[in-house]
Design an enzyme around this catalytic site. Sequence first.
Site, PDB file in Angstrom:
ATOM      1  N   LYS A   1       0.817  -1.215   0.000  1.00 20.70           N
ATOM      2  CA  LYS A   1       0.000   0.000   0.000  1.00 20.70           C
ATOM      3  C   LYS A   1       0.852   1.268   0.000  1.00 20.70           C
ATOM      4  O   LYS A   1       2.043   1.241   0.334  1.00 20.70           O
ATOM      5  CB  LYS A   1      -0.982  -0.022   1.164  1.00 20.70           C
TER       6      LYS A   1
ATOM      7  N   ARG B   1      -3.354 -10.219   5.050  1.00 18.50           N
ATOM      8  CA  ARG B   1      -3.725 -10.252   3.635  1.00 18.50           C
ATOM      9  C   ARG B   1      -2.530  -9.731   2.834  1.00 18.50           C
ATOM     10  O   ARG B   1      -2.182  -8.554   2.923  1.00 18.50           O
ATOM     11  CB  ARG B   1      -4.968  -9.395   3.394  1.00 18.50           C
TER      12      ARG B   1
END
Length: 274
Positions: free
Chosen positions: A207, A247
Amino acid sequence: MGVVNVTPDSFSDGGRYATSDTAIAHARQLLADGADLLDIGGESTRPGATRPLVGEELDRVIPVIRALADEGAVVSVDTMRAEVAAAAIEAGAAVVNDVSGGLADPRILEVVAAAGAAYVAMHWRAHSDRMRDHAVYDGPGGVVAAVCAELAERVEAMLAAGIAPDRIVLDPGLGFAKRAHHNWALLRDLGALQALGHPVLVGASRKSFLGTLLAGSDGTPRPVDQREHANSAVSVHCARQGVWGLRVHDVRATRDALAVLEELDRTAPEEASQ
């Protein structure tokens, strides 16, 4: 939780696994690398993304889910839509991973409850094309207090819909209506989220806040495919905090980091000195 984006526009690997065959092959590799759960998604939730039609999302994910479930894999569907969740469960998905926590389509809670599936509810405030406008946490306790309070409200809605308490997993939603400092604050205080009484899933992999942390001297963020070492550090931190799941895109790198952590926790002090 290994990520399988069956999309042309995901921020990390958009287009690489956009066909059923390439997605299934990638998922099999993630399993070989040590994934416990495969998260199959047909809608990009990167900032600014536009939503596919329901039919497009179904066409992307259902063949992949059915094939993998038939092979014995434990599969989750990454969707905000009740129709997609229902079809995915019918195809063999055991988990519904809803980044909106039931806010985008409240009917999804009834689908999950009726099927007895597990449900991952992420903290969410708006769709990807508008979420930047909602990254404001000015109340007492800042972002941590707000995320916990808003997820607690979603838990109430899940329970009211009939989802069993032991089928609920919570996700702080790193990067969703959050700026970099919000993400770091949430990672520092995962215990506050765990205090809500449900397992926690964390998705930090690749991210933008990691890219910002690792920016070059000119301020250019580190490219998406060069953030894995930082994510491994985040994964170890989360494991130390006792999260339920991670995740990730690179399952092997995460497994390697966790293997080191497990060995350090297992080895007795006198063995470590030898």
